[in-house]
Design an enzyme around this catalytic site. Structure first.
Site, mmCIF file in Angstrom:
data_model
loop_
_atom_site.group_PDB
_atom_site.id
_atom_site.type_symbol
_atom_site.label_atom_id
_atom_site.label_comp_id
_atom_site.label_asym_id
_atom_site.label_seq_id
_atom_site.Cartn_x
_atom_site.Cartn_y
_atom_site.Cartn_z
ATOM 1 N N VAL A 1 -18.965 61.153 65.263
ATOM 2 C CA VAL A 1 -19.468 62.422 64.480
ATOM 3 C C VAL A 1 -20.302 62.391 63.121
ATOM 4 O O VAL A 1 -21.262 62.875 62.736
ATOM 5 C CB VAL A 1 -18.027 63.255 64.466
ATOM 6 C CG1 VAL A 1 -18.583 64.695 63.661
ATOM 7 C CG2 VAL A 1 -17.577 63.645 65.481
ATOM 8 N N ARG B 1 -19.345 53.950 70.336
ATOM 9 C CA ARG B 1 -20.412 55.052 70.521
ATOM 10 C C ARG B 1 -20.775 55.640 69.310
ATOM 11 O O ARG B 1 -20.255 55.073 68.263
ATOM 12 C CB ARG B 1 -19.635 56.063 71.427
ATOM 13 C CG ARG B 1 -18.243 56.206 70.910
ATOM 14 C CD ARG B 1 -17.847 57.578 70.571
ATOM 15 N NE ARG B 1 -16.526 58.017 70.074
ATOM 16 C CZ ARG B 1 -15.864 58.384 68.938
ATOM 17 N NH1 ARG B 1 -16.795 58.748 67.967
ATOM 18 N NH2 ARG B 1 -14.671 58.183 68.409
ATOM 19 N N LYS C 1 2.905 46.474 59.865
ATOM 20 C CA LYS C 1 2.960 46.693 58.807
ATOM 21 C C LYS C 1 2.503 48.339 58.330
ATOM 22 O O LYS C 1 1.846 48.632 59.115
ATOM 23 C CB LYS C 1 2.165 45.605 57.917
ATOM 24 C CG LYS C 1 2.205 45.706 56.484
ATOM 25 C CD LYS C 1 1.770 44.443 55.798
ATOM 26 C CE LYS C 1 1.703 44.500 54.401
ATOM 27 N NZ LYS C 1 3.075 44.418 53.887
#
Lengths: 160, 463, 463, 160
Positions: free
Chosen positions: B295, B292, B201
């Protein structure tokens, strides 16, 4: 112009922040160019860097310990030498097994392809071969010590 | 507790991890390539090891070299940061096999979330909403038409082997689908060696909203609220904020609970991020999980007061989380601007040596930087220079402080995207919070040149 | 609103004021002496004017030059910062006469608080507790004995013309008073040209607790809580924190109310600080009011979220305060370390050029600095380099973050007092909050050499 | 050229913010280049600085406007000149009253003690006197403009 004058000029350049100097006179020409900024926050110099421990709460600029290896430039005999750098990170062994004799000693003559030491990386014992023919002038690392990529392991006097 | 942490990264995140380790009184080992001898992360570590030449494959992506460095220099744990090996299951496994604590989730968490179709199926099964569409690639246009008919147009065709925003096409009708399917298939085969196509979609003007997860090894999973990351350029985040300017408290709780459910469904441990797309009707869909530290974790730290990097280290060491969900409170507003070395006009990377450096400071300003005067931004790595975070009681105050900070930020020797950020921070739509993942396109009217695209690719490592 | 602000100061406070002006979108004019041509505050201002040679009397204390600079360069307001002319009634008056808005209190507020005995009498009359003692100097030892008998020993003899901690003597008995009075009188006459002596109650191990005041021109006066400034060296603050580690909520409210009463009693406007001594029994005494922004204002900003410098500018522009006392809330803990250029061993100033500069950053760290790479710390001015503020949810967290920050702070080319701060931050008594104004003496066991004393004097401007 | 001369040149360069210097004469050539981190975020150079406006939201490093005054070093005729600097901050007027003639013009000869202009500071009209005898080579500031301490107002060719 005498060496002492040039030395003085060099010192003046450093002191005054001058990075290029050229002097031409009827009798002589001098040109001096300084690398800039390396004095500040000196990086580990190529090849003789070692991991060094700084107490956790001391600002690093208060003094990095000096490199452990002696500077070949200071010993004219060593200045002719060619380094065998470590091709990998790991632990340096001078002997194939703990009880064996070292692969090479100071004074040994090494042929191209001769194994000179072992660098253990990830439990693998990697035999390091010399890429030059020469006589061992100096062993730059102690047995069993950790070595970095590019760290000089041996200093050889090249032989024809 | 951990005895010595090797940081398998560079730049600002390496410095960030060192700060967390110092606070926990754990010594650190930096690794560096020969291009990074003078880098800030090398200067600030307790120990440092050269692991290879500039090429990332031989240094920062060199698993044997990094594991060997950890073992030879006496580290008992490895922190991968973001990018590089942080989502590489083989690396995590190599660490564990060598007896090193990998500061991150379990190997199987990494592998599962790295396999996007499988992640999608697992999430669907766990009751987490995913974008309607195929969960396996197809090369059959009739199958694509059937799926499209079921989920409704517009639909998005995605090269199964693509990524980072490449290999995408929109179809708004069965005719258009018929016309572009073959092209997409051929392109995928040519560019990625795989012609399989996903049908999904297509959302008009969605927002990128992600939830920060923290989980320990004792089945405690909680979320630290959301980050709005809709200001993107070709799927690369540029500016992020927390909270989202549009999420209500109820929506936050609802989406947060789903994010926690998603993490619990896979037995997740350590820090991670669940990324959602939010459409204009308020529906949200799981896109992926980053296994992880992100930033943009810093903005969540500002509004929650929680040190996410420390939390990850402690979780990896086996410590239980010291909080329950009800202990997590949010206050104020934080914005992060990613400062990258690039020409603001051409958007090409601008590597070089930094001169005349002055980082902003003062009330509400946080700078996470990997550079100082005379630092080099090498050509070999991504172009992130620093992250400036502005915190205020309100979004307006945070924006005002960010403007002041960026207008005083001095970096000579390289070009940066600071002018783009200042442009965004004065844009009427941004100021009203009216943003979506295509918002930034309007600032980028220039035709996309080929080198610019490769610049974007270089940023991928930093996503 | 103000159109252009001339900042009659240098260093970090000039930079700080520029940030506040930028946030309010008011252009700034920096002034500088010929010793400060390359200074950061000169680089960061919108305009800059050289006002004289290095000598402070001919530049930063040169009233005609500064007022003329404001008029000639089109400023309509002047911010004095701290030190220099900030508490000089003549300067404030000269500004007003020239049609410039002086960003600070009324001239009469400055003059009153600059006259310590008169300030003391006014406060006493307003019901603010002051230290028992004489409110006028005496040269009559019998008068001193009578006062001492009334308030009880130990007492403090203070040279009427002294200041900055000079000209002080303690007497613990009538005999001791008789013995030292003559000496004190002679010393005062010799050092300050005035032999008059004040007699005051001497407090053993008092704490220095001060309250931040913000007041507008519409009779709204409120306080922003306290700062604990007991870590001092010869009456110069070194490290400050907010909140005080020992004040209870009730004590804060009580002392805060007294501080507000003191400011109201003199019709105070703008920002200012009421300084108290707090004894071990919980009694507190007014010592003085600083009629300007304080070096350590930043920690109050961190725990209240209020921009004090902006508040002062807006108040000077005639704006009413946007808060009532009940709107002021406190959260977390902030510590400030003053980083000064001095040899940590000899405590002599260490002027020079800064090289290899890296300021700390990351979560909870705020840096207010007047320097960058290649900045010069001139011999002519005070030796404050920067202020590092660490914020955390708790005092422990703030201390931990400050340690990490100071341990990564890199400044070569000059010496700094960072080692002293790190020593304090690891001291058991500091960690338990067991501090008082003589606390720091134990770190300073060396005999005080004459040059060190003059170094301290040089810091006075910065108090 | 002696080492001491070169040292003196270096010191002058540092003091005056000069980053490159070349001298050629019949007998010798000298070239000196200083490290120029100061070129970045250029400080107002001695004597020719003017207050300059930077748009509030543009990073200052994007470019300080160049000094308004022309650089005497570029015009050999002006290079002989001696500047009369402003002894104070204020507003520069070339005439005693708005309608009067200027005190001096280009080409005027000025004696020591002659009034050359007015600097208004705090409503006070301060007459500025020349401390040298010379001929006016250039008028460095426009009438009615704000001047800083030390800003050159006139360039004079000294006369014996």
């Amino acid at each position: 112009m005498e060496i002492d004058d040039i030395k003085k000029l060099m010192e003046l350049m450093e002191e005054k922040g001058v990075i290029e100097l050229e002097i031409k006179s009827a009798s002589s020409e001098v040109r001096l160019v300084r690398a800039h900024h390396q004095a500040v926050a000196a990086p580990p110099p190529v090849g003789i860097t070692v991991a060094s421990t700084i107490p956790a709460l001391l600002p690093p600029h208060e003094g990095n310990p000096p490199p452990q290896s002696s500077d070949p430039a200071l010993d004219p005999a060593l200045a002719r030498g060619v380094a065998i750098p470590s091709p990998m990170v790991g632990t340096f062994y001078r002997t194939p097994t703990p009880d064996a004799k070292p692969y090479v000693d100071v004074g040994s003559v090494v042929e191209i392809g001769d194994v000179v030491c072992i660098v253990e990386a990830m439990k693998m014992m990697n035999e390091i071969q010399s890429e030059v023919r020469g006589r061992v002038l100096k062993i730059m690392m102690d047995n069993g010590k950790a070595v970095e990529y590019g760290q000089p392991l041996f200093l050889l006097e090249p032989l024809e | 507790m951990l005895k010595k942490v090797l940081i398998a990264n560079r730049g600002e995140i390496a410095v960030r991890i060192m700060r967390a380790c110092r606070a926990l009184q754990i010594p650190t080992v930096a690794v560096y390539s020969t291009a990074d001898r003078e880098a800030l992360h090398v200067r600030l570590a307790d120990e440092r090891v050269c692991i290879g030449p500039p090429n990332v494959r031989e240094s920062y992506l060199n698993i044997p070299s990094i594991v060997s460095a950890a073992l030879s220099f006496g580290a008992d744990a490895v922190h991968p940061g973001y990018g590089f090996l942080s989502e590489n299951g083989d690396f995590a496994e190599a660490c564990q096999r060598s007896g090193l604590t990998f500061i991150g989730p379990r190997v199987r968490n990494i592998r599962l979330m790295g396999d996007k179709p499988r992640a999608r199926r697992v999430m669907e099964k766990a009751g987490v909403p995913v974008l309607p569409g195929t969960s396996a690639g197809t090369t059959d246009v009739r199958e694509a038409q059937a799926v499209a008919a079921q989920i409704g147009f517009p639909i998005l065709l995605k090269a199964a082997a693509g990524g980072g925003g490449r290999g995408l096409r929109v179809a708004r009708s069965p005719e258009e689908l018929a016309a572009v399917f073959g092209v997409a298939e051929e392109e995928g085969a040519a560019a990625f060696g795989n012609g399989a196509i996903y049908v999904e979609k297509y959302l008009e003007h969605p927002r990128h909203i992600e939830f920060q997860i923290v989980a320990d090894q004792h089945r405690n999973v909680l979320h630290l609220g959301e980050r709005e990351c809709s200001v993107q350029r070709r799927y690369q985040k540029i500016l992020e904020e927390s909270p989202s300017p549009i999420l209500t408290k109820r929506q936050r709780e609802k989406m947060g609970a789903v994010a926690v459910k998603a993490a619990e469904a896979i037995g997740y441990t350590n820090v991670g991020t669940i990324e959602f797309l939010l459409d204009q009707q308020g529906h949200f869909y799981f896109i992926e999980m980053n296994t992880r530290v992100q930033v943009e974790h810093a903005i969540t730290e500002m509004v929650t007061g929680i040190d996410i990097v420390q939390a990850g280290i402690l979780a990896a060491a086996g410590e239980p989380l010291p909080w329950r969900q009800r202990d997590i409170t949010f206050s104020g507003h934080a914005i992060e601007c990613r400062i990258v070395a690039e020409d603001p006009r051409t958007m090409l990377p601008s590597p070089g040596t930094i001169r005349g450096y002055h980082a902003p400071g003062g009330l509400g300003i946080r700078v996470d930087s990997g550079v100082a005067e005379n630092s080099v931004i090498p050509v070999y790595y991504d172009s992130l220079v620093s992250k400036v975070v502005a915190y205020g009681k309100t979004r307006e105050e945070a924006i005002q402080r960010m403007r002041v900070a960026l207008s005083e930020y001095q970096i000579a020797g390289i070009k940066t995207n600071i002018p783009l950020h200042l442009q965004i921070l004065q844009d009427a739509e941004f100021l009203t919070g009216n943003i979506h993942t295509r918002y930034l396109d309007k600032f980028l009217t220039r035709p996309i040149a080929r080198p610019a695209a490769s610049a974007a690719e270089r940023l991928v490592v930093n996503a």
